[in-house]
Scaffold this active site. Structure first.
Site, PDB file in Angstrom:
ATOM      1  N   TYR A 110       0.889  -1.156   0.000  1.00 45.57           N
ATOM      2  CA  TYR A 110       0.000   0.000   0.000  1.00 45.57           C
ATOM      3  C   TYR A 110       0.927   1.206   0.000  1.00 45.57           C
ATOM      4  O   TYR A 110       1.811   1.303   0.859  1.00 45.57           O
ATOM      5  CB  TYR A 110      -0.881   0.083   1.244  1.00 45.57           C
ATOM      6  CG  TYR A 110      -1.686  -1.135   1.595  1.00 45.57           C
ATOM      7  CD1 TYR A 110      -2.232  -1.970   0.615  1.00 45.57           C
ATOM      8  CD2 TYR A 110      -1.921  -1.456   2.932  1.00 45.57           C
ATOM      9  CE1 TYR A 110      -2.971  -3.083   0.951  1.00 45.57           C
ATOM     10  CE2 TYR A 110      -2.674  -2.565   3.285  1.00 45.57           C
ATOM     11  CZ  TYR A 110      -3.194  -3.378   2.295  1.00 45.57           C
ATOM     12  OH  TYR A 110      -3.922  -4.477   2.646  1.00 45.57           O
ATOM     13  N   CYS A 113       1.304   3.018   3.370  1.00 43.93           N
ATOM     14  CA  CYS A 113       1.675   2.233   4.547  1.00 43.93           C
ATOM     15  C   CYS A 113       3.097   2.599   4.981  1.00 43.93           C
ATOM     16  O   CYS A 113       4.028   2.554   4.168  1.00 43.93           O
ATOM     17  CB  CYS A 113       1.578   0.751   4.216  1.00 43.93           C
ATOM     18  SG  CYS A 113       2.437  -0.330   5.372  1.00 43.93           S
ATOM     19  N   PHE A 115       5.244   0.966   6.767  1.00 41.22           N
ATOM     20  CA  PHE A 115       6.173  -0.159   6.660  1.00 41.22           C
ATOM     21  C   PHE A 115       6.599  -0.376   5.205  1.00 41.22           C
ATOM     22  O   PHE A 115       7.762  -0.678   4.932  1.00 41.22           O
ATOM     23  CB  PHE A 115       5.532  -1.432   7.231  1.00 41.22           C
ATOM     24  CG  PHE A 115       5.244  -1.348   8.699  1.00 41.22           C
ATOM     25  CD1 PHE A 115       6.271  -1.407   9.628  1.00 41.22           C
ATOM     26  CD2 PHE A 115       3.953  -1.168   9.160  1.00 41.22           C
ATOM     27  CE1 PHE A 115       6.018  -1.320  10.993  1.00 41.22           C
ATOM     28  CE2 PHE A 115       3.683  -1.075  10.515  1.00 41.22           C
ATOM     29  CZ  PHE A 115       4.713  -1.148  11.442  1.00 41.22           C
ATOM     30  N   CYS A 116       5.666  -0.195   4.283  1.00 41.33           N
ATOM     31  CA  CYS A 116       6.010  -0.288   2.858  1.00 41.33           C
ATOM     32  C   CYS A 116       6.920   0.858   2.450  1.00 41.33           C
ATOM     33  O   CYS A 116       7.857   0.677   1.662  1.00 41.33           O
ATOM     34  CB  CYS A 116       4.737  -0.272   2.009  1.00 41.33           C
ATOM     35  SG  CYS A 116       3.603  -1.651   2.317  1.00 41.33           S
TER      36      CYS A 116
END
Length: 378
Positions: A110, A113, A115-116
């Site tokens: 995503y 996101c 973390f991404c």
């Protein structure tokens, strides 16, 4: 194929130069005649209808050596162009090769996101080529093949699946440095653990995920000063365990900010028209309520901006006045993790407030340039 054609043309040229003039005339006529039969007449048309016959006559009169030289010159030029093209292709392929032999990678993500965003910051800084598959956060059809239902997921050579942003980063960085292990060997050093959290929900965690799996000699090169490794690991974990949890309460702090955040999420994410509508309005309302619960769960202040400001200033203080980055003159993995998390707020009020009310701006702009210019590639 092009190189073979060039060699053939050179061979014809040599045969012209080595063959007696009388024997060459028939060959010249044959070559020019065949050329005309295949439509090359149009190429001579600007010089009048008699040009082709005069050319044949001159070749028969002993000018075959000139044509032979022309063939040799043409063949040589063709071979030169072929070799140059081949060299350019080779250099292009070398340029596409990943440092340390990192293979082809596809990132399922995503875009908004944190973390991404951490993984993208790492890949971009080191100039590692990768493809992105944007996952629909509602249906998640793009990762229906995976039993692991979170993002990011990194597929390596379409075969090996890496989960968890910190595991992905540690594995790839290890691969870039350690010349003896392949990615399959490295990933085994981060075993998966399943447990239940305090709410009874099953969670997946990974051992050793902030460690690079290096030899003692490699470790000394990567972390030349005492305490560097410990510091990097501490702040990487801080980004995951604390900084990430400040994002949602801040970007969904008010109903107006929640709506603006979901407008950005829908615009940047992979939503259908109906999904986008419901995500924007229903999602904004839901996340406004959830953000209040998150504030309580993480013991945040009533004004959650103050927690964000404090966290960011703590980070800048840890870097200190004598370092450009926590890694010194170049970012380390902690720099990339913190930058990746903060970057998801860009374009939102929380980001603007953070930049105006903390000391993070100079560091953030340096990180922006470093990732944009792939400075870690050198």
């Amino acid at each position: 194929m092009a190189a073979a054609c060039s060699r053939a043309v050179c061979k014809v040229g040599r045969s012209f130069l080595e063959t007696p003039a009388a024997a060459r005339s028939g060959t010249v006529s044959l070559l020019l005649g065949n050329a005309g039969a295949h439509g090359s007449r149009r190429g001579f048309g600007t010089s009048g209808p008699g040009f082709r016959s005069r050319l044949v006559s001159s070749m028969r009169a002993g000018g075959g050596r000139a044509l032979g030289c022309a063939f040799l010159l043409g063949g040589g030029m063709g071979l030169y162009q072929t070799l140059r093209l081949s060299a350019q292709q080779h250099l292009a392929e070398e340029d596409r090769k990943v440092p340390g032999g990192v293979p082809k990678m596809t990132l399922y993500q995503y875009k908004t996101c944190p973390f991404c965003s951490k993984v993208r910051a790492f890949l971009d800084y080191y100039g590692l080529p990768y493809e992105i598959v944007e996952v629909n956060p509602v249906m998640r059809q793009e990762i229906k093949w995976s039993s692991y239902r979170k993002v990011p997921i990194l597929m390596v050579d379409s075969e090996l699946q890496l989960n968890d942003s910190s595991v992905i980063i540690s594995s790839l960085r290890t691969l870039m440095i350690n010349k003896e292990k392949n990615i399959s060997d490295i990933i085994r050093c981060y075993p998966e653990m399943k447990s239940k959290n305090d709410r009874g929900k099953e969670v997946t965690e990974y051992n050793n995920k902030y460690w690079l799996m290096l030899s003692e000699a490699e470790n000394a090169v990567v972390y030349p000063a005492k305490g560097m490794q410990k510091e990097e690991m501490k702040w990487r974990q801080w980004a995951d365990d604390w900084l990430v949890h400040l994002i949602s309460p801040n970007v969904y702090r008010t109903t107006g900010e929640a709506l603006a955040s979901f407008d950005y999420i829908v615009r940047e994410g992979k939503f259908g028209t109906v999904e986008g509508f419901f995500a924007k309005y229903v999602g904004a309302a839901a996340m406004f309520v959830i953000s209040k619960r998150l504030k309580s769960r993480h013991n945040l202040q009533d004004d959650v901006r103050q927690d964000l400001y404090k966290a960011v200033n703590d980070w800048v203080a840890a870097i200190g006045k004598n370092r450009k980055f926590m890694g010194g003159d170049q970012p380390n993995l902690a720099d990339l993790a913190v930058f990746g998390v903060l970057r998801v707020m860009e374009g939102l009020q929380a980001f603007n407030d953070m930049m105006e009310n903390t000391k993070v701006k100079q560091w953030y702009r340096r990180m922006e340039r470093a990732t944009l210019n792939h400075e870690g590639r050198s």
